[in-house]
Write a protein that holds these residues in place. Structure first.
Motif, PDB file in Angstrom:
ATOM      1  N   ALA A 196       0.803  -1.240  -0.011  1.00 32.82           N
ATOM      2  CA  ALA A 196       0.061  -0.057   0.091  1.00 32.82           C
ATOM      3  C   ALA A 196       0.862   1.442  -0.073  1.00 32.82           C
ATOM      4  CB  ALA A 196      -0.986  -0.071   1.188  1.00 32.82           C
ATOM      5  N   GLN A 197       2.003   1.338   0.614  1.00 33.46           N
ATOM      6  CA  GLN A 197       3.147   2.372   0.694  1.00 33.46           C
ATOM      7  C   GLN A 197       3.725   2.624  -0.635  1.00 33.46           C
ATOM      8  OE1 GLN A 197       5.101   1.418   4.202  1.00 33.46           O
ATOM      9  NE2 GLN A 197       3.947   3.099   5.362  1.00 33.46           N
ATOM     10  N   ASP A 198       3.820   1.636  -1.510  1.00 34.12           N
ATOM     11  CA  ASP A 198       4.732   1.871  -2.684  1.00 34.12           C
ATOM     12  C   ASP A 198       3.927   1.458  -4.045  1.00 34.12           C
ATOM     13  OD1 ASP A 198       6.722   2.376  -4.131  1.00 34.12           O
ATOM     14  OD2 ASP A 198       7.848   0.453  -3.881  1.00 34.12           O
ATOM     15  N   PRO A 199       3.016   1.870  -4.095  1.00 39.75           N
ATOM     16  CA  PRO A 199       2.162   1.650  -5.379  1.00 39.75           C
ATOM     17  C   PRO A 199       2.550   2.318  -6.704  1.00 39.75           C
ATOM     18  CG  PRO A 199       0.802   3.411  -4.191  1.00 39.75           C
ATOM     19  CD  PRO A 199       2.228   3.086  -3.309  1.00 39.75           C
ATOM     20  N   SER A 200       2.133   1.397  -7.606  1.00 37.38           N
ATOM     21  CA  SER A 200       2.543   2.148  -9.077  1.00 37.38           C
ATOM     22  C   SER A 200       1.809   3.325  -9.274  1.00 37.38           C
ATOM     23  CB  SER A 200       2.154   1.076 -10.015  1.00 37.38           C
ATOM     24  OG  SER A 200       1.084   0.880 -10.050  1.00 37.38           O
TER      25      SER A 200
ATOM     26  N   ILE B 144      -2.033   4.156  -8.174  1.00 38.81           N
ATOM     27  CA  ILE B 144      -2.590   5.681  -7.460  1.00 38.81           C
ATOM     28  C   ILE B 144      -3.525   6.349  -8.220  1.00 38.81           C
ATOM     29  CG2 ILE B 144      -1.530   7.840  -7.084  1.00 38.81           C
ATOM     30  CD1 ILE B 144       1.051   6.730  -6.347  1.00 38.81           C
ATOM     31  N   ASP B 145      -3.259   6.166  -9.461  1.00 35.63           N
ATOM     32  CA  ASP B 145      -4.480   6.869 -10.468  1.00 35.63           C
ATOM     33  C   ASP B 145      -5.823   6.102 -10.278  1.00 35.63           C
ATOM     34  OD1 ASP B 145      -2.655   8.476 -11.376  1.00 35.63           O
ATOM     35  OD2 ASP B 145      -2.334   7.512 -13.277  1.00 35.63           O
ATOM     36  N   ALA B 146      -5.768   4.896 -10.090  1.00 38.13           N
ATOM     37  CA  ALA B 146      -7.059   3.952 -10.147  1.00 38.13           C
ATOM     38  C   ALA B 146      -7.753   4.356  -8.632  1.00 38.13           C
ATOM     39  CB  ALA B 146      -6.747   2.665 -10.288  1.00 38.13           C
ATOM     40  N   GLN B 147      -6.816   4.439  -7.753  1.00 35.56           N
ATOM     41  CA  GLN B 147      -7.372   4.657  -6.349  1.00 35.56           C
ATOM     42  C   GLN B 147      -8.064   5.971  -6.087  1.00 35.56           C
ATOM     43  OE1 GLN B 147      -3.792   3.966  -3.932  1.00 35.56           O
ATOM     44  NE2 GLN B 147      -3.879   1.932  -4.308  1.00 35.56           N
ATOM     45  N   ILE B 148      -7.235   6.958  -6.727  1.00 34.98           N
ATOM     46  CA  ILE B 148      -7.922   8.323  -6.755  1.00 34.98           C
ATOM     47  C   ILE B 148      -9.389   8.297  -7.475  1.00 34.98           C
ATOM     48  CG2 ILE B 148      -7.631  10.660  -7.782  1.00 34.98           C
ATOM     49  CD1 ILE B 148      -4.552  10.232  -6.945  1.00 34.98           C
TER      50      ILE B 148
ATOM     51  N   ILE C 245      -7.186   3.775   1.746  1.00 34.47           N
ATOM     52  CA  ILE C 245      -5.886   2.932   1.889  1.00 34.47           C
ATOM     53  C   ILE C 245      -4.893   3.485   2.610  1.00 34.47           C
ATOM     54  CG2 ILE C 245      -4.140   2.154   0.285  1.00 34.47           C
ATOM     55  CD1 ILE C 245      -6.123   1.478  -1.932  1.00 34.47           C
ATOM     56  N   ILE C 246      -4.496   5.023   2.607  1.00 35.67           N
ATOM     57  CA  ILE C 246      -3.732   5.402   3.431  1.00 35.67           C
ATOM     58  C   ILE C 246      -3.951   5.379   5.033  1.00 35.67           C
ATOM     59  CG2 ILE C 246      -2.887   7.733   4.327  1.00 35.67           C
ATOM     60  CD1 ILE C 246      -2.801   8.509   1.195  1.00 35.67           C
ATOM     61  N   ASN C 247      -5.219   5.330   5.127  1.00 34.20           N
ATOM     62  CA  ASN C 247      -5.938   5.374   6.593  1.00 34.20           C
ATOM     63  C   ASN C 247      -5.830   3.611   7.164  1.00 34.20           C
ATOM     64  OD1 ASN C 247      -6.666   8.040   7.092  1.00 34.20           O
ATOM     65  ND2 ASN C 247      -8.775   7.500   6.248  1.00 34.20           N
ATOM     66  N   GLN C 248      -5.950   2.836   5.825  1.00 35.85           N
ATOM     67  CA  GLN C 248      -5.513   1.503   6.303  1.00 35.85           C
ATOM     68  C   GLN C 248      -4.294   1.210   6.870  1.00 35.85           C
ATOM     69  OE1 GLN C 248      -7.304  -0.966   3.192  1.00 35.85           O
ATOM     70  NE2 GLN C 248      -8.097  -2.278   4.753  1.00 35.85           N
ATOM     71  N   VAL C 249      -3.377   1.714   6.120  1.00 32.49           N
ATOM     72  CA  VAL C 249      -2.037   1.541   6.481  1.00 32.49           C
ATOM     73  C   VAL C 249      -1.648   2.042   7.592  1.00 32.49           C
ATOM     74  CG1 VAL C 249       0.487   2.381   5.758  1.00 32.49           C
ATOM     75  CG2 VAL C 249      -1.055   1.590   4.016  1.00 32.49           C
TER      76      VAL C 249
END
Length: 75
Positions: free
Chosen positions: A26-30, A34-38, A46-50
């Motif tokens: 989760a910390q080092d996504p491609s 990132i674009d798909a998550q946004i 995802i950031i909160n989950q980390v």
């Protein structure tokens, strides 16, 4: 079935490794991820989950410490 302390330690160690892999992923996504998550609105989640997973590791490390101390007191 009762687990031995050694078996419990092994289970916790395995869970810690699993959580650490999740965090690294989760910390080092491609950039594509990132674009798909946004795009799907999941990036902040995802950031909160980390952050939550890091707390889980802290708890598991505490459990490991307690289990190991139990072994030291017995042995």
């Amino acid at each position: 079935m009762t687990l031995t302390i050694e078996e419990k330690i092994k289970m916790v160690e395995e869970k810690i490794l699993e959580v650490e892999r999740t965090i690294r992923s989760a910390q080092d996504p491609s950039q594509e991820e990132i674009d798909a998550q946004i795009l799907t609105g999941t990036r902040e989640h995802i950031i909160n989950q980390v952050a939550s997973q890091k707390q889980v590791i802290t708890v598991f490390n505490g459990i490991l410490s307690d289990l190991r101390n139990g072994i030291d007191q017995i042995g």
